[in-house]
Design an enzyme around this catalytic site. Structure first.
Site, short mmCIF file in Angstrom:
data_model
loop_
_atom_site.label_atom_id
_atom_site.label_comp_id
_atom_site.label_asym_id
_atom_site.label_seq_id
_atom_site.Cartn_x
_atom_site.Cartn_y
_atom_site.Cartn_z
N ASP A 82 0.82 -1.28 0.00
CA ASP A 82 -0.07 0.04 0.10
C ASP A 82 0.98 1.27 0.00
O ASP A 82 2.36 1.25 0.41
CB ASP A 82 -0.93 -0.02 1.18
CG ASP A 82 -2.15 0.82 1.08
OD1 ASP A 82 -2.15 1.47 0.01
OD2 ASP A 82 -2.65 1.33 2.07
N LYS A 83 0.31 2.50 -0.30
CA LYS A 83 0.89 3.56 -0.06
C LYS A 83 0.19 4.81 0.49
O LYS A 83 -0.98 4.45 0.85
CB LYS A 83 1.11 4.11 -1.67
CG LYS A 83 0.22 5.18 -1.93
CD LYS A 83 0.69 6.63 -2.15
CE LYS A 83 -0.13 7.67 -2.70
NZ LYS A 83 -1.39 7.88 -2.56
N HIS A 84 0.90 5.55 1.24
CA HIS A 84 0.15 6.64 1.86
C HIS A 84 0.83 7.80 1.49
O HIS A 84 2.09 8.06 1.22
CB HIS A 84 0.39 6.60 3.43
CG HIS A 84 -0.05 8.01 4.22
ND1 HIS A 84 -1.62 7.72 4.43
CD2 HIS A 84 0.29 8.76 4.59
CE1 HIS A 84 -1.90 9.08 4.98
NE2 HIS A 84 -0.65 9.52 5.18
N SER A 85 0.06 9.14 1.04
CA SER A 85 0.53 10.42 0.81
C SER A 85 0.26 11.13 1.73
O SER A 85 -0.92 11.10 2.32
CB SER A 85 -0.05 10.68 -0.43
OG SER A 85 0.13 12.19 -0.62
N THR A 122 -9.13 10.67 -0.97
CA THR A 122 -9.39 9.58 -1.91
C THR A 122 -10.92 8.98 -2.30
O THR A 122 -11.51 8.87 -2.91
CB THR A 122 -8.57 8.50 -1.77
OG1 THR A 122 -7.25 9.07 -1.78
CG2 THR A 122 -8.68 7.48 -2.85
N ARG A 170 -5.63 16.33 19.46
CA ARG A 170 -4.69 17.08 19.18
C ARG A 170 -5.19 18.30 18.13
O ARG A 170 -4.51 19.37 18.38
CB ARG A 170 -3.88 16.26 17.90
CG ARG A 170 -3.06 15.32 18.85
CD ARG A 170 -2.66 14.24 17.91
NE ARG A 170 -1.68 14.55 16.74
CZ ARG A 170 -1.37 14.18 15.63
NH1 ARG A 170 -2.06 12.92 15.32
NH2 ARG A 170 -0.63 14.83 14.91
N SER A 185 0.17 8.28 14.30
CA SER A 185 -1.10 8.41 13.35
C SER A 185 -1.31 7.88 12.13
O SER A 185 -2.18 6.91 11.82
CB SER A 185 -1.59 9.81 13.55
OG SER A 185 -2.78 10.12 12.92
N LYS A 189 -2.77 3.43 11.28
CA LYS A 189 -4.08 3.37 10.44
C LYS A 189 -3.44 2.45 9.08
O LYS A 189 -4.34 1.91 8.24
CB LYS A 189 -4.91 4.54 9.88
CG LYS A 189 -5.49 5.29 10.80
CD LYS A 189 -5.73 6.60 10.43
CE LYS A 189 -4.59 7.35 10.49
NZ LYS A 189 -4.88 9.01 10.32
N LYS A 190 -2.24 2.31 8.97
CA LYS A 190 -1.69 1.51 7.79
C LYS A 190 -1.28 -0.07 8.15
O LYS A 190 -1.30 -0.90 7.32
CB LYS A 190 -0.65 2.17 6.93
CG LYS A 190 -0.91 3.42 6.09
CD LYS A 190 -1.90 2.86 5.01
CE LYS A 190 -2.45 3.98 4.16
NZ LYS A 190 -3.25 3.58 3.02
N1 URA Z 1 -2.52 12.61 8.86
C1 URA Z 1 -2.95 11.90 9.70
O1 URA Z 1 -3.48 10.71 9.42
N2 URA Z 1 -2.58 11.81 11.00
C2 URA Z 1 -1.76 12.96 11.18
O2 URA Z 1 -1.47 13.31 12.35
C3 URA Z 1 -1.47 14.19 10.19
C4 URA Z 1 -1.96 13.79 8.84
#
Ligand code: URA
Length: 403
Positions: A82-85, A122, A170, A185, A189-190
């Site tokens: 997977d990728k995260h941007s 997305t 936060r 964070s 989630k990944k």
């Molecule tokens: N995106 C996230 O999921 N968490 C953060 O803290 C900042 C950007």
């Protein structure tokens, strides 16, 4: 059970590293509401000002990952990628990269989010396709991953609940810009996805979350170290976000551009980034040009209920074109200002839960370094009147020229 937050913070002030057990106890207490918001806020503020060691950040990430459900893929062979941007203006890479990877034999169990701020996320983009379901039963996810090779769905409530609670706090307490907190964070989630490999696209510039290359590098280093520490092969690429990626900004417009890329067409900068993040070079180029990646897109969207032949949601918009008033070389095409213009037209949301307008946005017609002449179109705003005047002003100020 109450936890001795004050004592832990005092020990940390005295130079004692927080133990993984204490960090785990903190996260558990947050999720079970066994700690007051004031105590959690004090802990977050402490981390913002004092930072965390790499070991502490890994412990926080793992505790947050384990605070809810994790996914697993019994009977399906990987590799799972997977990728995260970190997000940027016109960043529709996930839409093209998931089917591209699937066409190359990878499995892509992509959990994604909605946008908050200048453009949709997305999921918002995908929801411009009539019928597309971002919430899919877990048996169906297994089937889609086995048969198609990729899916893109939303995070459910039971994925990393600690992040949802801490992120809201936060936001309220001004503790978002902490590299360890951002790292935990994003990765929590990944890491629930059961991945072998994670690719990170960390953007910097006017249209990005990280404004400077140095901050982006620090975040990338932290993400790579913690991802690897959690047992996932993790790589990061830094990408400038001084001008929008590709030409399209806005939900349905970005889907159109992603489809063009999957058919071997569309803007070169967008295609180059998709290919670079895939890590598959010539194989990726061939899958885009041959239509194999596009076939996976069609299969994924249909498996998730999307009707590709139906008109996209949000149609019937009007267009306004900004033309150049000068001859010269384009020296800036400010991603932040153009992102704000798309937001003013209705493409993004300022609060969670707000609806986005699927059809509005913009198409940029020139890139930094291009020679332009008087009367040449620079950007087309796609609008339904709302926010048009302000978006026009922003668009005018986004472009500068060197003669
Ligand atoms: N995106 C996230 O999921 N968490 C953060 O803290 C900042 C950007």
């Amino acid at each position: 059970m109450s936890i001795p937050i004050q004592r832990w913070l005092q020990e940390r002030r005295d130079g004692v590293e927080q133990t993984p057990e204490n960090i785990q106890a903190f996260v558990n207490a947050v999720v079970r509401e066994e700690i007051t918001s004031a105590q959690s806020a004090a802990w977050l503020a402490f981390v913002l000002t004092r930072g965390m060691t790499a070991k502490e950040t890994l412990a926080l990430t793992e505790a947050m990952t384990q605070s809810g459900t994790s996914l697993s893929w019994p009977g399906i062979s990987g590799p799972f990628v997977d990728k995260h941007s970190t997000g940027g203006v016109g960043d529709k890479v996930s839409l093209a990269l998931a089917p591209l990877w699937a066409s190359l034999g990878f499995r892509v169990p992509m959990l994604s989010g909605r946008g908050l701020g200048i453009t949709g996320g997305t999921l918002d983009k995908l929801e411009s396709i009539p019928g597309y379901r971002t919430s899919v039963a877990s048996e169906d996810l297994q089937r889609i991953l086995a048969d198609v090779g990729c899916f893109i769905v939303g995070q459910t409530e039971d994925i990393a609940p600690a992040d949802r609670i801490l992120y809201a706090l936060r936001n309220e307490t001004g503790t978002v810009p902490s590299i360890p907190l951002i790292t935990a964070s994003i990765l929590s989630k990944k890491l629930v996805e059961g991945l072998d490999r994670l690719v990170l696209d960390v953007k910097y510039g006017t249209g990005a979350f990280m404004k400077t290359k140095k901050d982006a590098q620090n975040l990338a280093d932290s993400l790579v170290a913690v991802g690897a520490g959690a047992g996932v092969e993790t790589t990061a690429q830094l990408t400038p976000m001084i001008q929008p990626l590709g030409e399209a900004v806005g939900n349905a417009l970005e889907v159109e551009e992603a489809v063009a890329c999957l058919q071997g067409e569309g803007p070169q900068d967008f295609r180059d980034l998709v290919v670079a993040l895939s890590g598959e070079g010539a194989r990726a180029e061939a899958a885009l040009d041959s239509g194999r990646a596009f076939e996976k897109w069609v299969a994924m969207v249909e498996a998730q209920g999307g009707q590709l032949c139906a008109p996209r949601k949000g149609g019937g918009c009007s267009e306004w074109v900004l033309e150049s008033t000068a001859d010269g070389t384009l020296s800036s095409c400010d991603a932040g200002l153009l992102g704000q213009a798309a937001f003013d037209l209705g493409a993004g949301r300022s609060r969670a839960g707000e609806r986005v307008h699927f059809g509005v946005g913009l198409r940029v017609h020139a890139k930094v370094g291009d020679a332009v002449c008087v009367g040449q179109p620079l950007v087309t705003l796609v609008h339904d009147q709302k926010g048009l005047e302000r978006a026009q002003e922003l668009a005018r100020s986004a472009f500068t020229f060197a003669s």
